[in-house]
Structures are given as C-alpha cells and as structure tokens.
Scaffold this motif. Structure first.
Motif, PDB file in Angstrom:
ATOM      1  N   THR A   1      65.618 125.660  29.708  1.00 48.27           N
ATOM      2  CA  THR A   1      65.197 127.056  29.735  1.00 48.27           C
ATOM      3  C   THR A   1      65.280 127.641  28.331  1.00 48.27           C
ATOM      4  O   THR A   1      66.048 127.172  27.496  1.00 48.27           O
ATOM      5  CB  THR A   1      66.076 127.874  30.683  1.00 48.27           C
ATOM      6  OG1 THR A   1      67.434 127.795  30.230  1.00 48.27           O
ATOM      7  CG2 THR A   1      65.986 127.362  32.108  1.00 48.27           C
TER       8      THR A   1
ATOM      9  N   LYS B   1      51.715 133.550  32.142  1.00 51.81           N
ATOM     10  CA  LYS B   1      52.704 132.617  32.688  1.00 51.81           C
ATOM     11  C   LYS B   1      53.998 132.680  31.880  1.00 51.81           C
ATOM     12  O   LYS B   1      54.013 133.159  30.754  1.00 51.81           O
ATOM     13  CB  LYS B   1      52.160 131.193  32.677  1.00 51.81           C
ATOM     14  CG  LYS B   1      50.975 130.985  33.607  1.00 51.81           C
ATOM     15  CD  LYS B   1      50.602 129.521  33.702  1.00 51.81           C
ATOM     16  CE  LYS B   1      49.471 129.301  34.685  1.00 51.81           C
ATOM     17  NZ  LYS B   1      49.109 127.859  34.799  1.00 51.81           N
ATOM     18  N   GLU B   2      55.066 132.163  32.479  1.00 50.65           N
ATOM     19  CA  GLU B   2      56.341 132.130  31.779  1.00 50.65           C
ATOM     20  C   GLU B   2      56.364 130.979  30.765  1.00 50.65           C
ATOM     21  O   GLU B   2      55.618 130.009  30.892  1.00 50.65           O
ATOM     22  CB  GLU B   2      57.486 131.964  32.782  1.00 50.65           C
ATOM     23  CG  GLU B   2      57.672 133.140  33.711  1.00 50.65           C
ATOM     24  CD  GLU B   2      58.895 132.998  34.588  1.00 50.65           C
ATOM     25  OE1 GLU B   2      59.250 133.974  35.268  1.00 50.65           O
ATOM     26  OE2 GLU B   2      59.502 131.908  34.590  1.00 50.65           O
TER      27      GLU B   2
ATOM     28  N   GLU C   1      57.457 127.683  29.322  1.00 55.54           N
ATOM     29  CA  GLU C   1      57.947 126.499  30.014  1.00 55.54           C
ATOM     30  C   GLU C   1      58.326 125.393  29.037  1.00 55.54           C
ATOM     31  O   GLU C   1      57.730 125.246  27.964  1.00 55.54           O
ATOM     32  CB  GLU C   1      56.904 125.980  31.019  1.00 55.54           C
ATOM     33  CG  GLU C   1      55.642 125.442  30.399  1.00 55.54           C
ATOM     34  CD  GLU C   1      54.731 124.783  31.426  1.00 55.54           C
ATOM     35  OE1 GLU C   1      55.086 124.709  32.615  1.00 55.54           O
ATOM     36  OE2 GLU C   1      53.642 124.323  31.017  1.00 55.54           O
TER      37      GLU C   1
ATOM     38  N   GLN D   1      53.579 128.501  26.365  1.00 59.01           N
ATOM     39  CA  GLN D   1      53.344 129.669  27.209  1.00 59.01           C
ATOM     40  C   GLN D   1      51.860 129.963  27.257  1.00 59.01           C
ATOM     41  O   GLN D   1      51.227 130.210  26.225  1.00 59.01           O
ATOM     42  CB  GLN D   1      54.110 130.882  26.683  1.00 59.01           C
ATOM     43  CG  GLN D   1      54.082 132.069  27.601  1.00 59.01           C
ATOM     44  CD  GLN D   1      55.105 133.123  27.203  1.00 59.01           C
ATOM     45  OE1 GLN D   1      55.583 133.156  26.076  1.00 59.01           O
ATOM     46  NE2 GLN D   1      55.452 133.989  28.153  1.00 59.01           N
TER      47      GLN D   1
END
Length: 124
Positions: free
Chosen positions: A107, A42-43, A45, A38
């Motif tokens: 995820t 940002k998310e 990943e 991360q």
C-alpha cells in the motif's frame, strides 16, 4: 531524498517500455523501492517492489511475467522493464522509497518518498 521518474510514453499493445527512477540527496543502500500506478478515477495500486540490500522482488499478479524490477546500487537508480504491454497498463507510474527497507509493502501509505510520476499510455 528526491526521486525522479522518467521513461513513460505512448506504445502499442504488445510493446515495451523501460521506466527509470533515480534517487538523489541523502541516499543509502538499505532502501526498499517500489512502483505504483494510478489510472484516472482509480486508486493508486502496487505494481512491483525490490529490496536494495537483499535484491528480493515482489510483483502484483497482473504484471507477473511481463514486468521486471531492478536496481543499480552504484547509481541509486531503479528500473521497471515492461513487456507485452496491454491497454489496462495505461496509468501514471510513480516510484516510491521506504527508508527502512521493508518489503513487501503493498500500500502507498508506508512509503516515505515519492517521485513525480511518468505517464504510460498503451493504445489498443
């Protein structure tokens, strides 16, 4: 289960680092573990994952050919060898474990356990 990540640091573009993640507590050999990262703003990943029982591996396209994920079942440790690092690889890297051994899980939500993260900074 507790996960302890280490090995991050500052490296120049093109350099290498090896991240480690050691599992402790009520561990077994049927985990699937993964690395996520991360960057600020940002998310989180997906980077790579591995099945401890089958040894099958999965990688994000952006790291294929540069990063290698591996495990040592005897010591309950997972590793991420990162070569040819780029500034875009700069992020905090987290290890995660799925106790049911499911792969691939791309995820963050399905993972049961998380390490505290280790910072990787690649200078240009």
């Amino acid at each position: 289960v507790q996960l302890q990540a280490s090995g991050g640091g500052l490296v120049e573009t093109g350099g290498s680092l090896r991240l480690s993640c050691v599992a402790s507590g009520h561990t077994h050999t049927n985990y699937a573990t993964a690395w996520f990262r991360q960057a600020p703003g940002k998310e989180r990943e997906f980077v790579a994952s591995i099945s401890w029982r089958r040894g099958s591996t999965f990688y994000a396209d952006v790291v294929k050919g540069r990063f290698t994920i591996s495990v040592d079942n005897r010591t309950h440790a997972m590793y991420l060898q990162m070569n040819n690092l780029k500034p875009d690889d700069t992020a905090k890297y987290y290890c995660a474990a799925d106790q049911y051994g499911r792969t691939p899980l791309y995820t963050p939500a399905p993972y049961d356990f998380w390490g505290q993260g280790t910072q990787v900074t690649v200078s240009s």
